[in-house]
Design a protein around this motif. Structure first.
Motif, mmCIF file in Angstrom:
data_model
loop_
_atom_site.group_PDB
_atom_site.id
_atom_site.type_symbol
_atom_site.label_atom_id
_atom_site.label_comp_id
_atom_site.label_asym_id
_atom_site.label_seq_id
_atom_site.Cartn_x
_atom_site.Cartn_y
_atom_site.Cartn_z
ATOM 1 N N GLN A 145 -4.739 3.455 10.101
ATOM 2 C CA GLN A 145 -3.951 4.212 11.332
ATOM 3 C C GLN A 145 -2.715 4.624 10.634
ATOM 4 N N ARG A 146 -2.504 2.112 11.493
ATOM 5 C CA ARG A 146 -1.322 2.051 11.746
ATOM 6 C C ARG A 146 -0.203 2.468 10.123
ATOM 7 N N LEU A 147 -1.678 1.816 8.785
ATOM 8 C CA LEU A 147 -0.976 1.503 7.876
ATOM 9 C C LEU A 147 -0.300 3.013 7.147
ATOM 10 N N GLN A 148 -1.753 3.285 7.539
ATOM 11 C CA GLN A 148 -1.673 5.284 6.986
ATOM 12 C C GLN A 148 0.094 5.875 7.761
ATOM 13 N N ALA A 149 0.034 5.806 8.802
ATOM 14 C CA ALA A 149 1.353 6.395 9.323
ATOM 15 C C ALA A 149 2.596 6.144 8.920
ATOM 16 N N SER A 150 2.585 4.694 8.252
ATOM 17 C CA SER A 150 3.932 3.636 8.491
ATOM 18 C C SER A 150 3.933 4.695 6.291
ATOM 19 N N ILE A 151 3.704 3.882 5.779
ATOM 20 C CA ILE A 151 2.979 4.488 4.298
ATOM 21 C C ILE A 151 3.441 6.067 4.204
ATOM 22 N N GLY A 152 3.222 7.153 5.134
ATOM 23 C CA GLY A 152 3.052 8.533 5.248
ATOM 24 C C GLY A 152 4.482 8.817 5.474
ATOM 25 N N LYS B 112 -2.493 -6.314 -0.697
ATOM 26 C CA LYS B 112 -1.715 -6.121 1.050
ATOM 27 C C LYS B 112 -1.317 -7.987 1.039
ATOM 28 N N PRO B 113 -0.055 -7.651 1.823
ATOM 29 C CA PRO B 113 0.502 -6.382 2.073
ATOM 30 C C PRO B 113 1.733 -6.962 0.801
ATOM 31 N N PHE B 114 2.165 -5.789 1.508
ATOM 32 C CA PHE B 114 3.317 -5.210 0.282
ATOM 33 C C PHE B 114 4.865 -4.787 0.424
ATOM 34 N N ALA B 115 5.651 -4.502 0.095
ATOM 35 C CA ALA B 115 6.240 -4.292 0.319
ATOM 36 C C ALA B 115 6.800 -2.406 0.195
ATOM 37 N N LEU B 116 7.108 -2.058 1.246
ATOM 38 C CA LEU B 116 7.105 -0.113 1.012
ATOM 39 C C LEU B 116 7.859 0.264 -0.213
ATOM 40 N N GLN B 117 9.015 -0.491 -0.779
ATOM 41 C CA GLN B 117 9.392 -0.648 -1.317
ATOM 42 C C GLN B 117 8.702 -0.435 -2.873
ATOM 43 N N GLU B 118 7.955 -1.206 -2.923
ATOM 44 C CA GLU B 118 7.808 -1.800 -3.690
ATOM 45 C C GLU B 118 6.911 -0.324 -4.766
ATOM 46 N N LEU B 119 5.885 -0.208 -3.376
ATOM 47 C CA LEU B 119 4.627 1.120 -3.310
ATOM 48 C C LEU B 119 5.403 2.243 -3.957
ATOM 49 N N LEU B 120 6.496 2.296 -3.282
ATOM 50 C CA LEU B 120 6.736 3.603 -3.439
ATOM 51 C C LEU B 120 7.513 3.738 -5.148
ATOM 52 N N ALA B 121 8.070 2.519 -5.614
ATOM 53 C CA ALA B 121 8.564 1.816 -7.298
ATOM 54 C C ALA B 121 7.039 2.510 -8.053
ATOM 55 N N ASP C 39 24.450 18.928 -18.913
ATOM 56 C CA ASP C 39 24.464 18.676 -18.221
ATOM 57 C C ASP C 39 24.479 17.946 -16.859
ATOM 58 N N LEU C 40 23.231 17.679 -16.348
ATOM 59 C CA LEU C 40 22.755 17.558 -16.017
ATOM 60 C C LEU C 40 22.121 16.215 -15.725
ATOM 61 N N GLU C 41 22.046 15.412 -14.936
ATOM 62 C CA GLU C 41 21.630 14.044 -15.162
ATOM 63 C C GLU C 41 20.553 14.098 -13.640
ATOM 64 N N ILE C 42 19.981 13.611 -13.598
ATOM 65 C CA ILE C 42 18.538 12.950 -12.478
ATOM 66 C C ILE C 42 17.936 11.504 -12.935
ATOM 67 N N ASP C 43 18.324 10.738 -12.053
ATOM 68 C CA ASP C 43 17.992 9.201 -11.755
ATOM 69 C C ASP C 43 17.276 9.244 -10.412
ATOM 70 N N THR C 44 15.517 8.893 -11.265
ATOM 71 C CA THR C 44 14.608 9.487 -10.453
ATOM 72 C C THR C 44 14.376 7.998 -9.331
ATOM 73 N N THR C 45 14.259 6.579 -10.019
ATOM 74 C CA THR C 45 14.741 5.522 -9.216
ATOM 75 C C THR C 45 15.554 5.717 -8.005
ATOM 76 N N ALA C 46 17.286 6.160 -8.238
ATOM 77 C CA ALA C 46 17.829 6.421 -6.693
ATOM 78 C C ALA C 46 17.278 7.875 -6.302
ATOM 79 N N ARG C 47 17.253 8.763 -6.886
ATOM 80 C CA ARG C 47 16.712 9.718 -6.793
ATOM 81 C C ARG C 47 17.871 10.287 -6.193
ATOM 82 N N VAL C 48 18.892 10.247 -7.126
ATOM 83 C CA VAL C 48 20.384 11.108 -7.454
ATOM 84 C C VAL C 48 20.622 12.449 -9.008
#
Length: 222
Positions: free
Chosen positions: A10-17, A101-110, A131-140
């Protein structure tokens, strides 16, 4: 993008979610393999995050059943087992990626981000439409070099349309990939979201086009 998270802690599910939702993903969760299998078979997910050690049905068995039924949803395995043999078994069972596990959330998201892009045949972190550019890494997202002020869900909607640029995307597909099962949607929720996104893409030539009775398509105006 819509993600299924199958994790019995539950702890990991909550933090990842929480991390996924903050990044704009629609997330469904399950704490056991049987429910996870039912969700994975009943819905069209962009990625599945799957723990191996699960009650009722373990992650590898769940994975094998999905692949045997022809479900090709990208799957990221989570496990405390870090032996080479365990990784090989997971990958040979049909997993697309493997995180110890254990892993950094940033790595999981990437890793989830890469799997979602790969689902639509896009290996680059940049999507360009006119003229639309989407950076999917920066989410911009930028239009004519100017950054757009988008909410997480608006960004996800734009990215989803851009990944499928040139193709007609139905309202039901948008509901499936942008909203989770717990979301109570108004009948005009998708139309309203598209309208808001169009306004944020102004000024400039329209990029989101309506195909009456079919859905929407993102493409460069002729």
């Amino acid at each position: 993008m819509r993600v299924l998270l199958v994790e019995d802690s539950q702890r990991l599910q909550a933090s990842i979610g929480k991390a996924l939702r903050r990044s704009g993903y629609a997330v469904d969760t399950s704490g056991d393999g049987e429910t996870g299998l039912w969700l994975a078979e009943s819905n069209d997910y962009d990625a599945v995050i799957l723990d191996i050690m699960l009650p009722k049905l373990d992650g590898l068995a769940l994975l094998r059943r999905l692949r045997q039924k022809g479900r090709q949803t990208p799957i990221l395995l989570l496990t405390a087992k870090d032996r080479i043999e365990d990784r090989v078994t997971g990958l040979q069972s049909g997993a697309d990626d493997y995180l110890v596990k254990p892993f950094a959330l940033q790595e999981l998201l990437a890793r989830v981000q890469v799997l979602c892009r790969r689902q639509y045949g896009n290996k680059s972190s940049s999507i360009i439409v006119s003229d639309l550019e989407i950076d999917t890494t920066a989410r911009v997202a930028k239009r004519a070099g100017k950054e757009l002020d988008l909410t997480s869900r608006e960004y996800m909607l734009l990215e989803y349309l851009a990944l499928r640029q040139g193709h007609i995307v139905s309202r039901s597909e948008i509901e499936t990939h942008i909203y989770n099962d717990s979301a109570e949607l108004m009948s005009n929720a998708v139309d309203s979201a598209i309208c808001t996104l169009r306004k944020k893409l102004e000024p400039g030539r329209p990029l989101i086009h309506t195909r009456r009775g079919l859905g929407y398509t993102l493409k460069e105006a002729l």
